[in-house]
Design an enzyme around this catalytic site. Structure first.
Site, PDB file in Angstrom:
ATOM      1  N   PHE A 112       0.806  -1.226   0.000  1.00  9.27           N
ATOM      2  CA  PHE A 112       0.000   0.000   0.000  1.00  9.27           C
ATOM      3  C   PHE A 112       0.835   1.270   0.000  1.00  9.27           C
ATOM      4  CE2 PHE A 112      -0.873   2.925   3.538  1.00  9.27           C
ATOM      5  CZ  PHE A 112       0.041   2.494   4.475  1.00  9.27           C
ATOM      6  N   LYS A 113       2.121   1.187   0.340  1.00 15.76           N
ATOM      7  CA  LYS A 113       2.979   2.373   0.314  1.00 15.76           C
ATOM      8  C   LYS A 113       2.991   3.025  -1.079  1.00 15.76           C
ATOM      9  CE  LYS A 113       5.046   1.682   4.534  1.00 15.76           C
ATOM     10  NZ  LYS A 113       4.178   0.596   5.008  1.00 15.76           N
ATOM     11  N   ASP A 114       2.752   2.213  -2.113  1.00 17.21           N
ATOM     12  CA  ASP A 114       2.700   2.780  -3.470  1.00 17.21           C
ATOM     13  C   ASP A 114       1.617   3.849  -3.616  1.00 17.21           C
ATOM     14  OD1 ASP A 114       4.741   1.198  -4.599  1.00 17.21           O
ATOM     15  OD2 ASP A 114       3.353  -0.435  -5.070  1.00 17.21           O
ATOM     16  N   LEU A 117       3.433   6.833  -2.215  1.00 15.91           N
ATOM     17  CA  LEU A 117       4.775   7.123  -2.729  1.00 15.91           C
ATOM     18  C   LEU A 117       4.829   7.234  -4.254  1.00 15.91           C
ATOM     19  CD1 LEU A 117       6.915   5.199  -0.132  1.00 15.91           C
ATOM     20  CD2 LEU A 117       7.065   7.638  -0.678  1.00 15.91           C
ATOM     21  N   ARG A 234       2.313  12.584   1.879  1.00 11.91           N
ATOM     22  CA  ARG A 234       2.126  11.140   1.899  1.00 11.91           C
ATOM     23  C   ARG A 234       0.770  10.775   2.470  1.00 11.91           C
ATOM     24  NH1 ARG A 234       6.616   6.662   3.692  1.00 11.91           N
ATOM     25  NH2 ARG A 234       4.818   5.276   3.778  1.00 11.91           N
TER      26      ARG A 234
END
Ligand SMILES: *Cc1c(COP(=O)(O)O)cnc(C)c1O
Length: 495
Positions: A112-114, A117, A234
């Site tokens: 999920f960081k995508d 980011l 973010r």
């Protein structure tokens, strides 16, 4: 709209300033001075749009110093078909009559960081120009896994930026290591550090506090920044998918527009679930936010008691991205629930730094108790959940999402709450093949690509294309250095 520091409301800057700075000078986090409200009818309008346009409409409310055209260009670059291999970007997958998954792992690195980011680098690069910053930015990251590859992929070839990632030689999975060492892009660097995550992280911290180095780099036209989740750039992209999920459920007739639903979120740094809380404050019909932890359960206790206490053993688990004892983004929630009492928050954070604990006021605790529920799951419970959900529904969970499912089951059992609940699914099971195979009772003593093939074979599911493609990629980065040689790596990288 201005952004103010949670520790001193008088330190206020425009959105571009908040994003370029990351952290406020007083150590506080930037929050918008007021929250935009969703008007009646907004959900209906947004529901007709594709994800990229939903992102533009929602982000625009917070970023008045960016034009709609800019935001559209960023959203297309971040969430287009070259990066996300699902047309819905963040699809909602039903499990049973009152549960669905919000799948946040269809991006380039399958976690999920995508979601954040892929967007942050565009916001940051544009913010440098808007704030007339002359220097370019070098992002330094110490990673225990998911953040490193997502940050590399997000910053790859973004102008006015370079990114250097350090990972512990013996602290990341085979697949995570392959993702980083084969990373493409002209502005990226990757280096292993002999030791564990703490060695890599303390090395990066030492670089950040090295005044002499900072001056040398400034003269050469660079400043250092980090890509961690305290940057507003973010958090904001994460608000979008909560609203988007609700739109999808309304479109399908699963919920009636206006009906409240719950979200259950596997939590580490409190960034993801905080974005859900912001969506709720904007008017999205959310009843409970259920905070799920592994046995590093500081947040479970905080939500139940009002005391945050990090004085406890740190445990390494099979959900490593949630192995955290200081959940930085909680500070933003406390600020809002205190009625924006910056002095009070500064006091809590001082106590946390000095004693490792603080107890919040009754006002804050009542606010937390009204909106949040919490629970935690042991590794063996998490594995059992993976096995049961696959057995019953043929839906394969990763270890982080399985923590959330386990906690939701326990919450429903204890409370009798049958409200429709969306479980936020944060990684592809193929990123954590060995633990998932283990949970299914299969042999996991294989390496990288063989693990992926084994998991495909035993489950009849297909691994995401970006992970399958790793086998054919060339390893570009092989260096491994001692901790005290990291500064040299950065200076060479920027010269
Ligand atoms: C980072 C991460 C989390 C935790 O998210 P926070 O925003 O830190 O609470 C959960 N699951 C996965 C797979 C992650 O990579």
């Amino acid at each position: 709209m201005l952004y103010q520091s949670t520790r001193n409301k008088n330190l206020a800057v425009p959105a571009a300033g908040a994003i370029a700075q990351g952290l406020s000078r007083d150590g506080g986090l930037f929050v918008p001075v007021s929250l935009p409200a969703l008007r009646p009818g907004d959900i209906e309008t947004l529901a007709k749009k594709p994800y990229i346009e939903r992102a533009v409409s929602i982000m625009k409310l917070f970023l008045e110093d960016f034009t709609e055209e800019e935001l559209r260009a960023f959203a297309r670059a971040a969430y287009g078909p070259e990066s996300f291999n699902h047309a819905d970007v963040a699809p909602v997958a039903p499990l049973d009559g009152n549960t669905a998954f919000l799948e946040l792992w269809h991006g380039p690195t399958c976690a999920f960081k995508d979601m954040a980011l892929q967007m942050l680098p565009h916001l940051l690069s544009a913010s440098l120009t808007k704030t007339a910053e002359q220097k370019d930015v070098c992002i330094l990251v110490a990673t225990s896994g998911d953040t490193g590859s997502a940050a590399l992929e997000g910053f790859r070839d973004v102008k006015r930026t370079k990114i250097m990632v350090f990972y512990p030689e013996d602290g990341v999975s085979d697949i995570q290591k392959l993702q980083m060492t084969t990373q493409e892009g002209g502005n990226v660097g990757v280096c292993a550090v002999a030791g564990n995550f703490d060695d890599a992280q303390s090395g990066v911290k030492a670089i950040f506090s090295d005044e002499g180095l900072r001056e040398t780099l400034n003269k050469a036209g660079w400043f250092l920044s980090s890509a961690n989740s305290i940057n507003w750039g973010r958090l904001l992209p994460q608000i979008v998918y909560y609203i988007s999920a609700y739109c999808d459920l309304v479109n399908r007739g699963t919920v009636k527009n206006g009906d409240k639903i719950n979200f259950c979120v596997p939590t580490g740094n409190f960034g993801n679930i905080l974005a859900g809380w912001y969506a709720k404050r904007m008017g999205l019909p959310i009843d409970k936010l259920i905070c799920a932890s592994n046995c590093n359960n500081v947040l479970t206790d905080f939500i139940a008691t009002g005391t945050y206490d990090k004085n406890r053993d740190f445990t390494t688990t099979i959900s490593p991205s949630m192995d955290i004892l200081i959940s930085s983004n909680l500070e933003r929630l406390l600020f809002e629930l205190s009625g924006r009492d910056d002095g009070l928050i500064a006091g809590y954070m001082k106590a946390l730094a000095e004693t490792g604990r603080y107890t919040v006021s009754k006002t804050i605790f009542d606010g937390v108790a009204a909106e949040f529920r919490s629970g935690w799951s042991t590794d063996s419970e998490t594995k059992k959940t993976i096995r049961q959900v696959f057995g019953k529904h043929r839906y394969l969970l990763d270890t982080h999402t399985a923590v959330a499912v386990n906690v939701l089951d326990k919450y429903r059992e204890a409370s009798g709450d049958t409200r429709f609940t969306v479980v936020v699914s944060t990684a592809s099971p193929y990123k954590f093949c060995d633990s998932v195979l283990d949970a299914l009772g299969e042999d996991s003593r294989l390496d990288g690509m063989a693990l992926i093939e084994r998991l495909e074979k035993v489950t009849g599911t297909t691994a995401p294309a970006p992970l399958k493609a790793l086998g054919g990629k060339t390893v570009r980065f092989r260096d491994c250095v001692e901790k005290d040689a990291m500064t040299g790596v950065v200076t060479r990288f920027l010269s």
